[in-house]
Design an enzyme around this catalytic site. Structure first.
Site, short mmCIF file in Angstrom:
data_model
loop_
_atom_site.label_atom_id
_atom_site.label_comp_id
_atom_site.label_asym_id
_atom_site.label_seq_id
_atom_site.Cartn_x
_atom_site.Cartn_y
_atom_site.Cartn_z
N HIS A 50 -28.20 40.89 -35.03
CA HIS A 50 -27.81 39.88 -34.06
C HIS A 50 -27.27 38.64 -34.76
O HIS A 50 -26.25 38.07 -34.36
CB HIS A 50 -29.02 39.48 -33.20
CG HIS A 50 -29.51 40.55 -32.29
ND1 HIS A 50 -28.71 41.20 -31.39
CD2 HIS A 50 -30.77 41.08 -32.13
CE1 HIS A 50 -29.43 42.09 -30.70
NE2 HIS A 50 -30.67 42.03 -31.15
N HIS A 63 -32.97 44.65 -37.59
CA HIS A 63 -32.39 44.65 -36.23
C HIS A 63 -31.99 43.23 -35.83
O HIS A 63 -30.88 42.99 -35.34
CB HIS A 63 -33.43 45.21 -35.26
CG HIS A 63 -33.03 45.14 -33.81
ND1 HIS A 63 -32.62 46.25 -33.10
CD2 HIS A 63 -33.00 44.11 -32.93
CE1 HIS A 63 -32.35 45.90 -31.86
NE2 HIS A 63 -32.57 44.60 -31.72
N GLU A 64 -32.90 42.27 -36.06
CA GLU A 64 -32.61 40.88 -35.70
C GLU A 64 -31.51 40.30 -36.58
O GLU A 64 -30.71 39.47 -36.13
CB GLU A 64 -33.88 40.03 -35.80
CG GLU A 64 -35.00 40.45 -34.85
CD GLU A 64 -34.58 40.45 -33.40
OE1 GLU A 64 -33.77 39.57 -33.01
OE2 GLU A 64 -35.01 41.34 -32.64
#
Length: 382
Positions: free
Chosen positions: A85, A81-82
């Site tokens: 980003h 998920h990170e």
């Protein structure tokens, strides 16, 4: 708390905070005990081609294997998920210093947070989109797992559900979570960035209060910790953005004291005290042979025995390990550097020579002027 670097992706260090090392076994126990497996088996069976028998999944030591696999898989999913980003930030030329997994999830430390609404929007929403795609990938693996490996199949089915929930939860407008950043980006389309941040932060603190109440009523300590984190992070970022906005367009030349009277390093503390009373000032640059070598303050005098004031020299109580910040430095960046130093002070340098001193009080005065709409210009020469 200490972080451990476990690898890197795209040159980005992946770190694990010690809080996660402590929490992972607890999470594995939570997943593997109680009714969680029964509940999730019912959910996973609604979309899985292989039907999972709760009795088989809870027999013997199987729950602990499931708990360990699911816990590790969850935080691996948070890491991905990170990375979502980080990937979106790279598209805009913004680097990522590190990705840290900790007790409450993950943090991608970007080199900077873009103020353009569309850039922040796509960087923020990239995380939830990545979580959905990770859930899809887990579903594809679930389809490929044979019925003879129910534990593996169930863990991937659990990760399908968890990644979708992770995406939905992160889209809540609880600034500074992803949804809160999406909200700020959308608000910034029609209002100043600082105003959009303040509005998003209010949403964040509202959600923090809601999470805290729900956490207390349901005896959910993790929700209470999340509430504290959101409240603190929202307040801190709101203040930071406000400060950055007020200092926009200013350099250290506009903030620093370049005309402050100094005191000789060989003066006695007693003479220095008299000087402070006479001038009604509490901070002085210290000079030695015409060169600025440190700073001395009223607090330093207070830490000195009054009986020794006549024999103690100013050089003995001054702070001399101050950072040197170029006079043309961006005011906000200088403020950040100043905040990181224990003394709170810094030398102002011009061409290698010290030409002034800057303190938190200088920034406070400038910020007050800017709030009141007063233009701020350079100070006089040192």
């Amino acid at each position: 708390m200490r972080d451990f670097t476990v690898g890197s992706v795209w040159g980005i260090p992946i770190r694990i905070n010690v809080s996660l090392v402590v929490f992972l076994p607890i999470l594995a126990w939570i997943i593997g005990s109680g009714t969680q497996i029964d509940v999730y088996a019912g959910i996973v069976n609604t979309f899985s081609p292989t039907q999972f028998d709760a009795a088989t999944l809870t027999a013997g030591s199987t729950p602990w294997v499931i708990g360990a696999g699911a816990a590790v898989g969850l935080f691996a999913s948070v890491g991905v998920h990170e990375l979502g980003h980080a990937w979106a930030a790279r598209r805009y030329g913004i680097g990522t210093q590190s990705i840290t997994l900790w007790l409450l999830g993950g943090i991608a430390a970007l080199d900077e947070m873009p103020r353009e609404w569309n850039r922040e929007f796509w960087i923020a929403i990239a995380g939830p989109i990545t979580s959905v795609l990770t859930g899809v990938a887990c579903y594809v693996v679930l389809l490929a797992v044979p019925a003879s490996a129910p534990v593996v199949g169930f863990v991937f089915g659990w990760l399908v559900v968890t990644n979708v929930l992770l995406a939905v939860f992160n889209l809540l407008p609880a600034f500074p979570m992803d949804g809160g950043r999406v909200l700020r980006a959308l608000l910034a389309r029609s209002r100043p960035y600082e105003s959009a941040t303040a509005a998003a932060a209010r949403f964040g603190t509202g959600f923090a209060v809601l999470f805290a109440v729900v956490g207390v009523l349901n005896s959910a300590p993790m929700l209470i910790l999340l509430a504290l984190f959101i409240y603190g992070a929202a307040s801190t970022e709101s203040r930071t953005v406000m400060l950055q906005g007020l200092l926009t367009g200013l350099t250290l030349r506009d903030v620093a004291r370049l005309d402050a009277e100094s005191i000789d390093a060989d003066e006695s503390v007693s003479a220095f005290t008299d000087r402070m009373i006479r001038d009604r000032r509490t901070v002085y640059p210290v000079v030695d042979a015409g060169e600025t070598v440190g700073v001395v303050t009223l607090d330093a005098v207070r830490r000195t025995d009054a009986a020794d004031h006549d024999t103690t020299r100013v050089r003995e109580i001054m702070v001399d390990d101050l950072p040197r910040v170029p006079i043309e430095s961006d005011a906000f960046e200088a403020f950040v550097e100043l905040s990181a130093h224990p003394s709170g002070y810094a030398f102002v340098a011009d061409g290698g020579a010290v030409v002034g001193l800057v303190s938190p009080e200088d920034f406070a005065h400038v910020l007050q002027f800017r709030r009141d709409g007063v233009e701020v210009g350079p100070r006089e020469a040192f």
